[in-house]
Design an enzyme around this catalytic site. Structure first.
Site, PDB file in Angstrom:
ATOM      1  CE  LYS A 248      -4.045   1.958   2.334  1.00  0.00           C
ATOM      2  NZ  LYS A 248      -5.026   1.795   3.426  1.00  0.00           N
ATOM      3  CD  GLU A 336     -18.755  -3.518   9.521  1.00  0.00           C
ATOM      4  OE1 GLU A 336     -17.966  -2.684   9.027  1.00  0.00           O
ATOM      5  OE2 GLU A 336     -19.014  -4.622   8.971  1.00  0.00           O
ATOM      6  NE  ARG A 364     -21.130  -3.955   5.451  1.00  0.00           N
ATOM      7  CZ  ARG A 364     -20.016  -4.350   4.829  1.00  0.00           C
ATOM      8  NH1 ARG A 364     -18.869  -3.861   5.173  1.00  0.00           N
ATOM      9  NH2 ARG A 364     -20.074  -5.253   3.889  1.00  0.00           N
TER      10      ARG A 364
END
Length: 592
Positions: A248, A336, A364
């Site tokens: 990244k 979640e 969610r």
């Protein structure tokens, strides 16, 4: 060789005409282009820099948009947008009226599926692959690009489980960079580390167990190798998974070395990579830091306090507690649903659990809220960061539905602090013990109080606060939007100001019915203001209360209309939906 090859690429068709040996130059130019734009316009940076070679290879090898490419989340899709006809307008990224920071179906035929939340790509691509099969389309490829942090989510595993027996040629590309926004966590991350160290053949292969043809891990920055492997996989039948190792922030030293900060770094110097210097002027705190620092303060004196976040320790500032009490603070990854039920489980054993989830991400875990928490009256303390309009991240991230989707559930408390001190005090109150779960919602960004670390005081549950008395008009607000209403009132003449009362309702549930009776008897005209949807929120509750008690007051509801607000600055969007001080003032003047 052209001086700037990227300028000649208007679509992937142009990209496919370029000789393979010159593609590394395209990669360099694409990285530079993204760095230069994001340096001045802001946005997400590190994720897209990490998949430059993969992005080029995908559009080079596959016949997009006929071949269907689905990105997981959208942070990594900037290069994709630039190569698919949006280079000239990329500078408008995340700005009002400009292009979205995420793939968006209405924006381009190359954006095959809208994505802002994680772990949706495999399900969507599999649905598309099965649809193609049902239509007899045998020559369309379906590719899902998933990050290692996203693939650990339950939804991704549900999709992998189905795809493994689907008799489709779906290709899942695992972009393994060991980080989402914060570093990836969990047993699956440890598995990927083992694969990287020992090779796939020396590790029990979880993907082969799910009936995927696994290949890799390979260097995701070796463009020639990635193209070669994708060419091979085009002709492999059945579900396939390609494991790429990427970095990244690749190509910008600071973004590689400080991946958390450079996920979305704000403005920075495109040449040096250095962040824009911060002002030395003392500023009010971010609400997330008020949460994080207050939690540590409470946890020092209350050893039963536990902190939980699904993959947002930095974004939520739970990182403060993780640094001081690592054994009592948990990052559960992008999960979640698990976070909510995990929190409930701990709370049944006598612990005081603060579960911090962004408002948009709590959507969610709706069933878990109802079934695992509220139905059983388990007193988890939920802190909903990024509530209300969040700005440039747009419709996938606005936290505008929580008031409505929580309001209809029994056995809970809903509180919105007006400022930083209120947030501290409700956290202090909640950890002393409640009989029901409480949902504390607060916005993204800074408050407006410099000296916010005041001694704690207890807040009476269900008690509103009268901020200003009036004569015939009253404004009822919930949360920090009270500041906009206050600013609107202060614009009026002193004589007009005397006519208007201002009340911070504070608790959407339970409503302060005693005060509401007084208000509806005193004021002819009631204006409600909330940074949530008009349908189902504060205004709806006040109107229902008035009707059920036989009041005939004129009630005007200001809030988010029945639309998905686009992306733009918070102030721009508040002006559009009618929540800015100027727009609130216009409503007040109609009654004056």
């Amino acid at each position: 060789m052209s001086e700037n090859i990227l300028n000649t690429i208007q679509s992937p068709k142009d990209l496919r005409k370029i000789p393979k040996e010159t593609l590394p130059q395209v990669a360099n130019e694409l990285r530079d282009f993204i760095i230069n734009i994001v340096a001045t316009k802001e946005g997400h940076l590190g994720a897209s820099l990490g998949v430059i070679e993969l992005t080029i290879a995908l559009h080079y090898v596959f016949n997009t948009p006929k071949d269907i490419l689905v990105w997981d989340v959208g942070h990594q899709a900037y290069g994709h947008k630039i190569l698919t006809g949006r280079k000239e307008i990329f500078h408008t990224n995340r700005q009002l009226g400009g292009i979205s920071g995420f793939p968006k179906r209405a924006e381009s035929e190359y954006d095959t599926f809208g994505v802002g939340h994680s772990s949706t790509a495999i399900s969507a691509a599999l649905g598309m692959a099965i649809a193609s099969k049902l239509k007899g389309e045998t020559n369309i490829q379906h590719i899902a690009v998933v990050g290692d942090a996203s693939i650990a989510s339950g939804m991704a595993f549900e999709a992998l489980n189905h795809a493994g027996i689907s008799d489709t040629n779906i290709l899942v590309i695992l972009n393994d960079n060991a980080i989402g926004i914060d570093p990836s966590v969990g047993a699956l991350k440890n598995y990927f580390t083992k694969v990287k160290l020992n090779g796939a053949k020396d590790a029990d292969n979880i993907f082969e167990a799910l009936n995927f043809d696994y290949s890799g891990p390979i260097d995701g920055h070796d463009l020639e190798l990635v193209i070669s492997e994708l060419e091979r996989l085009k002709n492999v039948q059945g579900p396939k998974l390609l494991h790429l190792i990427t970095k990244k922030g690749k190509g910008l030293r600071q973004a590689e070395e400080n991946q958390v900060v450079y996920h979305a770094p704000g403005k920075f110097d495109a040449l040096t990579g250095d962040l824009a210097p911060k002002s030395n002027e003392r500023q009010p705190p971010k609400f997330q830091d008020v949460f994080g620092k207050t939690l540590v303060e409470l946890a020092i004196t209350n050893d039963r306090i536990i902190g939980i976040t699904p993959a947002m320790p930095t974004g939520s500032s739970l990182k403060f507690m993780m640094d001081v009490f690592p054994e009592r603070a948990f990052d559960v990854g992008i999960a979640e649903q698990h976070a909510v039920t995990f929190a409930a489980g701990i709370a049944t054993q006598g612990f005081t659990v603060f579960c911090n989830i962004y408002s948009t991400f709590l959507q969610r875990a709706y069933d878990q809220l109802i079934h695992d928490v509220c139905l059983q009256k388990i007193p988890v303390i939920f802190c909903l960061d990024r509530a209300g309009i969040v700005g440039e991240d747009g419709p996938t991230h606005h936290g505008i539905f929580d008031l409505a989707y929580l309001n209809c559930i029994p056995n809970l408390i809903i509180f919105a602090p007006r400022n930083e001190i209120e947030l501290r005090n409700i956290m202090f109150t909640a950890q002393q013990g409640l009989d029901l779960p409480i949902f504390i919602r607060y916005p993204r960004g800074r408050g407006n109080i410099l000296d916010w670390q005041k001694p704690f005081s207890k807040i009476e549950i269900g008690k509103s606060e009268v901020l200003k008395e009036g004569i015939d008009i009253v404004i009822l607000t919930l949360g920090t939007i009270a500041n906009n209403a206050k600013e609107a009132i202060e614009t009026l003449s002193s004589e007009q100001q005397e006519k208007i009362g201002l009340v911070d309702i504070r608790f959407l549930k339970p409503l302060d019915e005693t005060l509401l009776h007084k208000i509806l008897k005193k004021y002819d005209k009631v204006i409600t203001v909330e940074d949530g949807t008009i349908i189902g929120g504060l205004g709806t509750s006040i109107a229902a209360f008035a009707v059920s008690n036989g009041y005939k007051n004129k009630i005007e509801i200001i809030g988010i209309p029945d639309v998905f607000p686009e992306h733009g600055t918070v102030s721009e969007l508040q002006e559009i939906v009618g929540l800015s001080p100027k727009r609130i003032l216009q409503v007040i003047q109609n009654y004056l």
